[in-house]
Design a protein around this motif. Structure first.
Motif, PDB file in Angstrom:
ATOM      1  N   ASP A   1     -10.306  -8.369   6.034  1.00  0.00           N
ATOM      2  CA  ASP A   1     -10.438  -6.915   6.071  1.00  0.00           C
ATOM      3  C   ASP A   1      -9.315  -6.314   6.911  1.00  0.00           C
ATOM      4  O   ASP A   1      -8.980  -6.829   7.987  1.00  0.00           O
ATOM      5  CB  ASP A   1     -11.787  -6.509   6.662  1.00  0.00           C
ATOM      6  N   HIS A   2      -8.756  -5.217   6.428  1.00  0.00           N
ATOM      7  CA  HIS A   2      -7.642  -4.572   7.119  1.00  0.00           C
ATOM      8  C   HIS A   2      -7.822  -3.055   7.068  1.00  0.00           C
ATOM      9  O   HIS A   2      -8.547  -2.529   6.224  1.00  0.00           O
ATOM     10  CB  HIS A   2      -6.309  -4.951   6.477  1.00  0.00           C
ATOM     11  N   SER A   3      -7.119  -2.355   7.969  1.00  0.00           N
ATOM     12  CA  SER A   3      -7.150  -0.901   7.995  1.00  0.00           C
ATOM     13  C   SER A   3      -5.772  -0.395   8.401  1.00  0.00           C
ATOM     14  O   SER A   3      -5.142  -0.943   9.317  1.00  0.00           O
ATOM     15  CB  SER A   3      -8.207  -0.387   8.976  1.00  0.00           C
ATOM     16  N   VAL A   4      -5.304   0.657   7.713  1.00  0.00           N
ATOM     17  CA  VAL A   4      -3.989   1.232   7.980  1.00  0.00           C
ATOM     18  C   VAL A   4      -4.151   2.730   8.189  1.00  0.00           C
ATOM     19  O   VAL A   4      -4.856   3.398   7.429  1.00  0.00           O
ATOM     20  CB  VAL A   4      -3.022   0.967   6.803  1.00  0.00           C
ATOM     21  N   ALA A   5      -3.490   3.266   9.222  1.00  0.00           N
ATOM     22  CA  ALA A   5      -3.525   4.701   9.478  1.00  0.00           C
ATOM     23  C   ALA A   5      -2.447   5.401   8.663  1.00  0.00           C
ATOM     24  O   ALA A   5      -1.357   4.861   8.452  1.00  0.00           O
ATOM     25  CB  ALA A   5      -3.326   4.978  10.961  1.00  0.00           C
ATOM     26  N   PHE A   6      -2.741   6.603   8.191  1.00  0.00           N
ATOM     27  CA  PHE A   6      -1.790   7.401   7.421  1.00  0.00           C
ATOM     28  C   PHE A   6      -1.708   8.782   8.045  1.00  0.00           C
ATOM     29  O   PHE A   6      -2.713   9.483   8.176  1.00  0.00           O
ATOM     30  CB  PHE A   6      -2.244   7.496   5.966  1.00  0.00           C
ATOM     31  N   ASN A   7      -0.500   9.187   8.433  1.00  0.00           N
ATOM     32  CA  ASN A   7      -0.259  10.511   9.002  1.00  0.00           C
ATOM     33  C   ASN A   7       0.512  11.335   7.978  1.00  0.00           C
ATOM     34  O   ASN A   7       1.655  11.018   7.648  1.00  0.00           O
ATOM     35  CB  ASN A   7       0.533  10.399  10.307  1.00  0.00           C
TER      36      ASN A   7
ATOM     37  N   LEU B   1       0.870  -1.182   0.000  1.00  0.00           N
ATOM     38  CA  LEU B   1       0.000   0.000   0.000  1.00  0.00           C
ATOM     39  C   LEU B   1       0.902   1.227   0.000  1.00  0.00           C
ATOM     40  O   LEU B   1       1.655   1.459   0.954  1.00  0.00           O
ATOM     41  CB  LEU B   1      -0.911   0.010   1.229  1.00  0.00           C
ATOM     42  N   GLN B   2       0.852   2.000  -1.102  1.00  0.00           N
ATOM     43  CA  GLN B   2       1.717   3.157  -1.261  1.00  0.00           C
ATOM     44  C   GLN B   2       0.902   4.412  -1.543  1.00  0.00           C
ATOM     45  O   GLN B   2      -0.228   4.346  -2.044  1.00  0.00           O
ATOM     46  CB  GLN B   2       2.696   2.946  -2.424  1.00  0.00           C
TER      47      GLN B   2
ATOM     48  N   LEU C   1       2.969   2.552   3.140  1.00  0.00           N
ATOM     49  CA  LEU C   1       2.238   2.278   4.373  1.00  0.00           C
ATOM     50  C   LEU C   1       2.263   0.805   4.750  1.00  0.00           C
ATOM     51  O   LEU C   1       2.102   0.458   5.917  1.00  0.00           O
ATOM     52  CB  LEU C   1       0.781   2.747   4.230  1.00  0.00           C
ATOM     53  N   LEU C   2       2.446  -0.041   3.745  1.00  0.00           N
ATOM     54  CA  LEU C   2       2.429  -1.478   4.007  1.00  0.00           C
ATOM     55  C   LEU C   2       3.186  -2.183   2.892  1.00  0.00           C
ATOM     56  O   LEU C   2       2.995  -1.875   1.719  1.00  0.00           O
ATOM     57  CB  LEU C   2       0.979  -1.988   4.063  1.00  0.00           C
ATOM     58  N   GLN C   3       4.045  -3.131   3.270  1.00  0.00           N
ATOM     59  CA  GLN C   3       4.754  -3.914   2.265  1.00  0.00           C
ATOM     60  C   GLN C   3       5.214  -5.224   2.908  1.00  0.00           C
ATOM     61  O   GLN C   3       6.108  -5.239   3.746  1.00  0.00           O
ATOM     62  CB  GLN C   3       5.961  -3.160   1.706  1.00  0.00           C
ATOM     63  N   GLY C   4       4.538  -6.310   2.547  1.00  0.00           N
ATOM     64  CA  GLY C   4       4.887  -7.588   3.132  1.00  0.00           C
ATOM     65  C   GLY C   4       3.716  -8.544   3.116  1.00  0.00           C
ATOM     66  O   GLY C   4       2.638  -8.242   2.589  1.00  0.00           O
ATOM     67  N   PRO C   5       3.869  -9.727   3.723  1.00  0.00           N
ATOM     68  CA  PRO C   5       2.791 -10.729   3.732  1.00  0.00           C
ATOM     69  C   PRO C   5       1.634 -10.284   4.613  1.00  0.00           C
ATOM     70  O   PRO C   5       1.825  -9.655   5.658  1.00  0.00           O
ATOM     71  CB  PRO C   5       3.489 -11.974   4.299  1.00  0.00           C
ATOM     72  N   LEU C   6       0.429 -10.634   4.164  1.00  0.00           N
ATOM     73  CA  LEU C   6      -0.772 -10.253   4.905  1.00  0.00           C
ATOM     74  C   LEU C   6      -1.818 -11.341   4.737  1.00  0.00           C
ATOM     75  O   LEU C   6      -1.970 -11.914   3.653  1.00  0.00           O
ATOM     76  CB  LEU C   6      -1.320  -8.921   4.379  1.00  0.00           C
ATOM     77  N   ALA C   7      -2.536 -11.650   5.825  1.00  0.00           N
ATOM     78  CA  ALA C   7      -3.578 -12.670   5.785  1.00  0.00           C
ATOM     79  C   ALA C   7      -4.798 -12.163   5.028  1.00  0.00           C
ATOM     80  O   ALA C   7      -5.043 -10.952   4.942  1.00  0.00           O
ATOM     81  CB  ALA C   7      -3.972 -13.074   7.196  1.00  0.00           C
TER      82      ALA C   7
ATOM     83  N   ARG D   1      -2.340   3.479  -3.634  1.00  0.00           N
ATOM     84  CA  ARG D   1      -2.451   2.301  -4.503  1.00  0.00           C
ATOM     85  C   ARG D   1      -2.231   1.029  -3.692  1.00  0.00           C
ATOM     86  O   ARG D   1      -1.251   0.894  -2.958  1.00  0.00           O
ATOM     87  CB  ARG D   1      -1.438   2.381  -5.634  1.00  0.00           C
ATOM     88  N   LEU D   2      -3.173   0.093  -3.831  1.00  0.00           N
ATOM     89  CA  LEU D   2      -3.090  -1.212  -3.176  1.00  0.00           C
ATOM     90  C   LEU D   2      -2.756  -2.267  -4.230  1.00  0.00           C
ATOM     91  O   LEU D   2      -3.424  -2.367  -5.256  1.00  0.00           O
ATOM     92  CB  LEU D   2      -4.424  -1.554  -2.503  1.00  0.00           C
ATOM     93  N   THR D   3      -1.707  -3.052  -3.967  1.00  0.00           N
ATOM     94  CA  THR D   3      -1.306  -4.129  -4.867  1.00  0.00           C
ATOM     95  C   THR D   3      -1.274  -5.429  -4.087  1.00  0.00           C
ATOM     96  O   THR D   3      -0.626  -5.532  -3.040  1.00  0.00           O
ATOM     97  CB  THR D   3       0.085  -3.863  -5.463  1.00  0.00           C
ATOM     98  N   ALA D   4      -2.002  -6.434  -4.586  1.00  0.00           N
ATOM     99  CA  ALA D   4      -2.025  -7.759  -3.962  1.00  0.00           C
ATOM    100  C   ALA D   4      -2.026  -8.786  -5.083  1.00  0.00           C
ATOM    101  O   ALA D   4      -3.045  -8.979  -5.757  1.00  0.00           O
ATOM    102  CB  ALA D   4      -3.250  -7.925  -3.061  1.00  0.00           C
ATOM    103  N   GLY D   5      -0.880  -9.423  -5.309  1.00  0.00           N
ATOM    104  CA  GLY D   5      -0.785 -10.350  -6.430  1.00  0.00           C
ATOM    105  C   GLY D   5      -0.958  -9.608  -7.732  1.00  0.00           C
ATOM    106  O   GLY D   5      -0.284  -8.610  -8.001  1.00  0.00           O
ATOM    107  N   SER D   6      -1.882 -10.067  -8.566  1.00  0.00           N
ATOM    108  CA  SER D   6      -2.151  -9.411  -9.847  1.00  0.00           C
ATOM    109  C   SER D   6      -3.203  -8.312  -9.734  1.00  0.00           C
ATOM    110  O   SER D   6      -3.501  -7.622 -10.709  1.00  0.00           O
ATOM    111  CB  SER D   6      -2.624 -10.451 -10.879  1.00  0.00           C
ATOM    112  N   GLU D   7      -3.785  -8.152  -8.536  1.00  0.00           N
ATOM    113  CA  GLU D   7      -4.830  -7.145  -8.333  1.00  0.00           C
ATOM    114  C   GLU D   7      -4.201  -5.810  -7.953  1.00  0.00           C
ATOM    115  O   GLU D   7      -3.316  -5.742  -7.090  1.00  0.00           O
ATOM    116  CB  GLU D   7      -5.794  -7.585  -7.224  1.00  0.00           C
TER     117      GLU D   7
END
Length: 738
Positions: A704-710, A682-683, A695-701, A722-728
């Motif tokens: 549903d998830h939520s990330v805070a951005f300051n 998540l960039q 904001l996020l880079q690595g393995p994730l189960a 932008r959210l990237t997960a596999g080909s999505e």
């Protein structure tokens, strides 16, 4: 013609005599209301950058007020602002009317006693009873009311307003025209520079200038943010040392009131076209009224605790803003056409730039990047004479890459203008409608192939009924994925040849952008059979209305809205509005462009507030709005029900949701769903494609998830995440407003 009820002076006088002595209002001048004790001014100056909003608010120390606070007063003044330009109030009572009307009034005694401190804001919650909306600039009124500020904004909520006549009435007043004129000041008079590009209110001038109608001449626009429906901008008389920020008390400067029924129905002066503030570097003459609004959009206040204590300027009419000099104008931007096929060619960019007559162009750059979002490059455009500049941008080698670029022009005053974002895509072949429709940011915008006539290989199904509606829509994805619909130009030969359910193979087409709708023209196709038309995709109006990227992705597709409320049965031009949550802000309009729908269909069929089972049609865009295009009255139910189809609603298993809150300052939350476990990134990027945060880079189960951005370290502006997960991959837009 306005109808005004004039209360007779004799009756008013008799009524006053009948009141108990303790109930008599105190007759004052507006200057007495605005006066600040010198001891308070000394205390404010001594506080320096340690001043807080509590020091000035009426609920705190109230150092900018005097002993008339909470006293019933009476004065006679001249109306300086048109009440029908008042735009600060919402329909808080739900009765279809603005709750309050704001006007500014100058004491008639200003002619003999001077203008200092003689203007105040009258905020009328009983405007329909008092007839406030019927007043015009130049009316003389007697105001009776309580000195009752809103936090640090000095104002009078009137109990009565008596119209006494016109300012130039020779018999009663004979006031000069100058009573309506602003007082000329500088931004240093308003917010005093304390160094480092920050400022504090000029406390020594506040008694004279609080609520005053002022004029700032030759000011420079030093900040600007037009990303929201309530634009912000700031002007300075001394190149940024001191400044005054704009505030939108007037409906003439608020884009969020366009289409607001409670303003339109009462004939308030809503904008027809969005207001765009002057660009940074422009020179303006600006008039308006000075108020504390607790608003510091660009963080220029010098308070040590970050409180907003600066004074804002409120222009109330169109004539209050005059642009005298402007940054360079980017007249046009063009590029060589990028069609499918490898090897890819370089892109030739041409732009015409015209400076203000008093300035010269010193630099024209093309800032560009590719869809990996890693690097941003700059190419200096060469001057070809007559204001034309050209540059060559190298082509990428990877299939599917997007090229994004903007033109940046600077003039001899250091003012910079930036063009809208342009984009192109490099594909070896166009094999689907998504290849044509998909935009760089997966957001609102034209096809990257607009203007290209290309060989393609697309198999699609006609999902509209041309014989009924006169329009041809195609889709090519049975899973109803986004970006899988498109419109074909309604040439007579296509209309007579194609029918609902026809399957066609398209081998060549001209890709066009007509009124922000992507369509195919000059189409070479072969009918290869028939098929059952694709199902309607069930969506909700709030999702499409609040997120233009989702609406853009479903342009040209069959859409269905269930259990909707008719919010506006007459939206003009035969259109009507409906909403999944029953609210006007989240409504979508239905377009009556189909010849099978009568222009007065909705008016004669529905009443506002009525709930119907469904409305279906094709995704459409016209006159600046995403709309629905029903083909016939059979696409519109007249029966209420509670049927729902959860399986087809947006979004699907993989979903990136809109951040909340949005706009935000400085923190927000980004929620998303991933259907399977795996690597997730998540960039956040700026509009030039530069990564500003990971904001996020690595393995994730899965789940549903939520990330805070300051975003405290970032400037105000529009950003992509932008959210990237596999080909999505999914991208959305968010706005930081400081």
């Amino acid at each position: 013609m306005k109808q005004v009820t004039i209360q007779l002076l004799t009756l008013a006088f008799v009524a006053m005599l009948a009141l108990p002595a303790t109930a008599q209002p105190q007759v004052v001048t507006i200057r007495e209301i605005n006066a600040i004790p010198q001891a308070n001014i000394d205390q404010l100056n001594a506080l320096g950058t340690g001043v807080t909003s509590n020091d000035i608010n009426d609920t705190g120390n109230g150092l900018i007020f005097n002993d008339l606070l909470n006293t019933e007063v009476q004065f006679v003044g001249v109306v300086l602002s048109d009440p029908l330009n008042s735009g600060l109030s919402n329909d808080d009572d739900g009765d279809g009317f603005p709750q309050r009307v704001h006007i500014f009034v100058r004491d008639t005694a200003a002619v003999s006693q001077g203008y200092a401190g003689m203007t105040i804001q009258v905020v009328d919650g009983n405007w329909r009873t008092n007839g406030t909306a019927d007043l015009t600039v130049g009316d003389v009124i007697r105001v009776t009311g309580l000195v009752d500020p809103f936090l640090s904004t000095q104002q009078i909520p009137p109990t009565t307003l008596d119209l006494l006549g016109r300012y130039n009435d020779v018999t009663n007043f004979a006031l000069p025209d100058s009573i309506l004129d602003p007082v000329t000041v500088t931004t240093e008079d308003i917010n005093k520079a304390v160094g480092g590009g920050v400022a504090l209110p000029n406390w020594d001038m506040l008694s004279s200038l609080h609520n005053q109608y002022v004029r700032i001449e030759g000011a420079k626009v030093i900040d600007r943010d037009a990303s929201s429906t309530r634009p912000n901008w700031t002007v300075s008389s001394d190149e940024g040392e001191s400044f005054a920020s704009f505030y939108d008390t007037s409906i003439r400067y608020r884009n969020d009131r366009i289409g607001a029924a409670f303003y339109i129905d009462n004939l308030f002066n809503v904008l027809e076209d969005p207001f765009l503030p002057p660009t940074i570097g422009a020179r303006v003459n600006l008039q308006g009224f000075l108020t504390f609004n607790g608003d510091d959009p660009f963080n220029r206040s010098a308070t040590t605790n970050g409180d907003n204590v600066l004074i804002s300027i409120n222009p109330m009419s169109d004539e209050d803003l005059e642009i005298t000099e402007a940054p360079p104008t980017i007249v046009s931007v063009s590029r060589s056409k990028v069609g499918p096929g490898a090897p890819f060619s370089a892109v030739e960019v041409s732009t015409e730039v015209q400076p203000d007559p008093s300035r010269t162009v010193v630099r024209v750059d093309v800032k560009y990047g590719y869809s990996n979002g890693v690097d941003v490059f700059t190419e200096n455009a060469l001057d070809q004479g007559a204001g034309v500049y050209t540059a060559t941008l190298p082509a990428p080698t990877e299939d599917g890459t997007f090229l994004t670029f903007v033109i940046e022009a600077e003039d001899s005053e250091g003012s910079i203008s930036t063009s809208t974002t342009q984009e192109a895509r490099f594909l070896e072949a166009i094999d689907s409608l998504e290849d044509i429709q998909l935009t760089t940011s997966t957001g609102f915008g034209p096809s990257p192939f607009a203007g290209v006539k290309a060989d393609v290989n697309i198999v699609a199904t006609v999902v509209s009924d041309p014989a009924v509606s006169g329009q041809i829509f195609l889709q090519d994805n049975a899973d109803l994925d986004a970006w899988s619909g498109i419109l074909i130009d309604n040439r007579p030969e296509y209309l007579s040849d194609l029918a609902l359910g026809d399957v066609v193979t398209i081998t060549n087409a001209l890709i066009e952008e007509e009124f922000d709708v992507t369509q195919l023209d000059s189409v070479t196709y072969t009918k290869t059979g028939t098929a059952e038309p694709y199902a309607y995709k069930v969506v909700t109006t709030d999702v499409l209305q609040q997120d233009k990227s989702i609406a853009e992705a479903h342009e040209g597709m069959r859409l269905r809205f269930e259990n909707v409320t008719i919010t506006t049965n007459d939206a003009g031009f035969g259109e009507w509005g409906f909403s999944s949550d029953g609210t006007v802000p989240n409504q979508i309009k239905a377009d009556d462009a189909s010849s099978a729908i009568a222009p007065d269909f909705a008016v004669t069929t529905f009443t506002n507030g009525e709930v119907v089972e469904y409305i279906k049609g094709l995704g459409w865009y016209s006159f600046g709005e995403f709309k629905l295009f029903p083909e016939s009255s059979e696409d519109i139910s007249t029966t209420a029900t509670n049927v729902a189809n959860e399986d087809e609603t947006l979004p699907g298993g993989f979903a990136l949701k809109q951040n909340f809150p949005n706009p935000f300052n400085p923190t927000t939350s980004i929620a998303f769903t991933v259907p399977v476990s795996g690597e997730v990134t998540l960039q956040v990027f700026d509009l030039l494609g530069r990564s500003v945060a990971t904001l996020l880079q690595g393995p994730l189960a899965a789940g549903d998830h939520s990330v805070a951005f300051n975003a405290a370290a970032l400037p105000s502006g529009t950003y992509l995440y932008r959210l990237t997960a596999g080909s999505e991959v999914s991208t959305r837009v968010m706005t930081l407003l400081k």
